[in-house]
Design a protein around this motif. Structure first.
Motif, PDB file in Angstrom:
ATOM      1  N   PRO A   1      -8.719 -12.904   5.163  1.00 28.82           N
ATOM      2  CA  PRO A   1      -7.683 -12.293   6.160  1.00 28.82           C
ATOM      3  C   PRO A   1      -7.441 -10.804   5.981  1.00 28.82           C
ATOM      4  N   LEU A   2      -7.581 -10.510   4.664  1.00 22.54           N
ATOM      5  CA  LEU A   2      -7.203  -8.995   4.229  1.00 22.54           C
ATOM      6  C   LEU A   2      -8.458  -8.205   4.457  1.00 22.54           C
ATOM      7  N   LYS A   3      -9.251  -8.498   4.478  1.00 25.79           N
ATOM      8  CA  LYS A   3     -10.860  -8.038   4.772  1.00 25.79           C
ATOM      9  C   LYS A   3     -10.908  -7.769   6.468  1.00 25.79           C
ATOM     10  N   GLU A   4     -10.399  -8.827   7.055  1.00 22.74           N
ATOM     11  CA  GLU A   4     -10.253  -8.698   8.485  1.00 22.74           C
ATOM     12  C   GLU A   4      -9.548  -7.671   9.320  1.00 22.74           C
ATOM     13  N   MET A   5      -8.103  -7.483   8.523  1.00 25.44           N
ATOM     14  CA  MET A   5      -7.196  -6.560   8.676  1.00 25.44           C
ATOM     15  C   MET A   5      -7.534  -5.108   8.335  1.00 25.44           C
ATOM     16  N   MET A   6      -8.523  -4.918   7.399  1.00 25.07           N
ATOM     17  CA  MET A   6      -9.171  -3.844   6.929  1.00 25.07           C
ATOM     18  C   MET A   6     -10.188  -3.398   7.806  1.00 25.07           C
ATOM     19  N   MET A   7     -10.887  -4.168   8.432  1.00 23.70           N
ATOM     20  CA  MET A   7     -11.721  -3.841   9.391  1.00 23.70           C
ATOM     21  C   MET A   7     -11.058  -3.360  10.832  1.00 23.70           C
ATOM     22  N   LYS A   8     -10.015  -3.626  11.058  1.00 23.42           N
ATOM     23  CA  LYS A   8      -9.516  -3.335  12.274  1.00 23.42           C
ATOM     24  C   LYS A   8      -8.445  -2.053  12.119  1.00 23.42           C
ATOM     25  N   ALA A   9      -8.241  -1.549  10.788  1.00 23.69           N
ATOM     26  CA  ALA A   9      -7.551  -0.299  10.689  1.00 23.69           C
ATOM     27  C   ALA A   9      -7.917   0.841  11.271  1.00 23.69           C
ATOM     28  N   THR A  10      -7.079   1.652  11.738  1.00 27.28           N
ATOM     29  CA  THR A  10      -7.548   2.826  12.270  1.00 27.28           C
ATOM     30  C   THR A  10      -6.968   4.181  11.601  1.00 27.28           C
ATOM     31  N   SER A  11      -6.043   3.905  10.635  1.00 26.59           N
ATOM     32  CA  SER A  11      -5.632   4.979   9.728  1.00 26.59           C
ATOM     33  C   SER A  11      -5.376   4.786   8.374  1.00 26.59           C
ATOM     34  N   ALA A  12      -5.497   5.927   7.553  1.00 28.13           N
ATOM     35  CA  ALA A  12      -5.094   5.727   6.131  1.00 28.13           C
ATOM     36  C   ALA A  12      -3.823   5.009   5.780  1.00 28.13           C
ATOM     37  N   ASP A  13      -2.868   5.252   6.658  1.00 30.16           N
ATOM     38  CA  ASP A  13      -1.685   4.648   6.393  1.00 30.16           C
ATOM     39  C   ASP A  13      -1.622   3.191   6.665  1.00 30.16           C
ATOM     40  N   GLU A  14      -2.417   2.620   7.738  1.00 28.66           N
ATOM     41  CA  GLU A  14      -2.790   1.206   7.881  1.00 28.66           C
ATOM     42  C   GLU A  14      -3.560   0.483   6.691  1.00 28.66           C
ATOM     43  N   ILE A  15      -4.210   1.186   6.128  1.00 28.60           N
ATOM     44  CA  ILE A  15      -5.263   0.723   4.849  1.00 28.60           C
ATOM     45  C   ILE A  15      -4.222   0.516   3.911  1.00 28.60           C
ATOM     46  N   ILE A  16      -3.511   1.639   3.563  1.00 32.29           N
ATOM     47  CA  ILE A  16      -2.242   1.655   2.381  1.00 32.29           C
ATOM     48  C   ILE A  16      -1.464   0.406   2.598  1.00 32.29           C
ATOM     49  N   ALA A  17      -0.831   0.151   3.759  1.00 36.34           N
ATOM     50  CA  ALA A  17       0.011  -0.863   4.215  1.00 36.34           C
ATOM     51  C   ALA A  17      -0.706  -2.177   3.848  1.00 36.34           C
ATOM     52  N   ILE A  18      -1.873  -2.571   4.296  1.00 38.07           N
ATOM     53  CA  ILE A  18      -2.709  -3.506   4.313  1.00 38.07           C
ATOM     54  C   ILE A  18      -2.700  -3.937   2.613  1.00 38.07           C
ATOM     55  N   ILE A  19      -3.313  -2.879   1.668  1.00 44.33           N
ATOM     56  CA  ILE A  19      -3.467  -3.224   0.470  1.00 44.33           C
ATOM     57  C   ILE A  19      -2.111  -3.441  -0.078  1.00 44.33           C
ATOM     58  N   GLY A  20      -1.064  -2.717   0.076  1.00 45.99           N
ATOM     59  CA  GLY A  20       0.131  -2.877  -0.534  1.00 45.99           C
ATOM     60  C   GLY A  20       0.799  -4.258  -0.363  1.00 45.99           C
ATOM     61  N   GLU A  21       0.381  -4.961   0.867  1.00 47.55           N
ATOM     62  CA  GLU A  21       0.977  -6.623   0.819  1.00 47.55           C
ATOM     63  C   GLU A  21       0.464  -7.397  -0.145  1.00 47.55           C
ATOM     64  N   ASP A  22      -0.746  -6.837  -1.152  1.00 48.54           N
ATOM     65  CA  ASP A  22      -1.449  -7.642  -1.756  1.00 48.54           C
ATOM     66  C   ASP A  22      -1.892  -7.233  -3.071  1.00 48.54           C
ATOM     67  N   ASP A  23      -0.988  -6.231  -3.410  1.00 49.13           N
ATOM     68  CA  ASP A  23      -1.535  -5.161  -4.584  1.00 49.13           C
ATOM     69  C   ASP A  23      -0.665  -5.480  -5.810  1.00 49.13           C
ATOM     70  N   ASP A  24      -0.923  -6.703  -6.383  1.00 46.95           N
ATOM     71  CA  ASP A  24      -0.156  -7.014  -7.593  1.00 46.95           C
ATOM     72  C   ASP A  24      -0.791  -6.208  -9.045  1.00 46.95           C
ATOM     73  N   ASP A  25       0.309  -5.979  -9.796  1.00 48.22           N
ATOM     74  CA  ASP A  25      -0.193  -5.495 -11.119  1.00 48.22           C
ATOM     75  C   ASP A  25      -1.380  -6.577 -11.871  1.00 48.22           C
ATOM     76  N   PHE A  26      -2.356  -5.950 -12.403  1.00 44.68           N
ATOM     77  CA  PHE A  26      -3.282  -6.654 -13.316  1.00 44.68           C
ATOM     78  C   PHE A  26      -2.948  -6.385 -14.599  1.00 44.68           C
TER      79      PHE A  26
END
Length: 152
Positions: free
Chosen positions: A127-152
């Motif tokens: 689902p994350l990959k699909e959202m990234m494929m549809k992104a039209t801006s850097a801000d969208e990519i940041i928001a998508i990654i931010g939803e699942d960007d846990d510390d490692f």
């Protein structure tokens, strides 16, 4: 460390134009070279040396070109989206659409491997990959990654 701790907005390209591996690497490296002050050609050379060992096109439409540079002070992470897909000599033989560029200082092997693993885990989520494929801006990519960007 989170991906968004090191992914700089100006290194996010949502409309890659190149149709081949070297062109994609040149596009991805352009903002990374500006951010770090490192020579563009040196970065591309390091990435191509790594590609000769085996493609960083890992399959599933994903490429994670990466390398290490001795005169780099801090790691640089970039993102690129190719809407038409590129022959990146991927393991599955299919086009590559989503790219994460990672260049780290020469002696930061642990950080390099941890970040590669984090990006790989993130991109296993369809689902994350699909959202990234549809992104039209850097801000969208940041928001998508931010939803699942846990510390490692």
């Amino acid at each position: 460390m989170k991906i968004l701790d090191v992914l700089e907005k100006e290194a996010i390209l949502v409309n890659l134009k190149s149709r081949d591996k070297i062109g994609i690497l040149n596009e991805l490296v352009a903002p990374a070279a500006r951010i770090t002050g490192i020579d563009h050609n040196d970065m591309v050379r390091v990435l191509m040396e790594r590609e000769r060992l085996g493609s960083t096109g890992i399959g599933g439409g994903i490429g994670i070109p990466h390398g290490k540079l001795k005169n780099l002070e801090k790691l640089v992470l970039g993102f690129g989206l190719s809407r038409q897909g590129v022959d990146f000599e991927s393991m599955d033989g299919r086009p590559t659409y989503l790219f994460f560029l990672l260049i780290t200082p020469e002696h930061s092997t642990d950080l390099h491997l941890k970040l590669l693993a984090r990006v790989s885990r993130l991109l296993k989520k369809e689902p994350l990959k699909e959202m990234m494929m549809k992104a039209t801006s850097a801000d969208e990519i940041i928001a998508i990654i931010g939803e699942d960007d846990d510390d490692f």
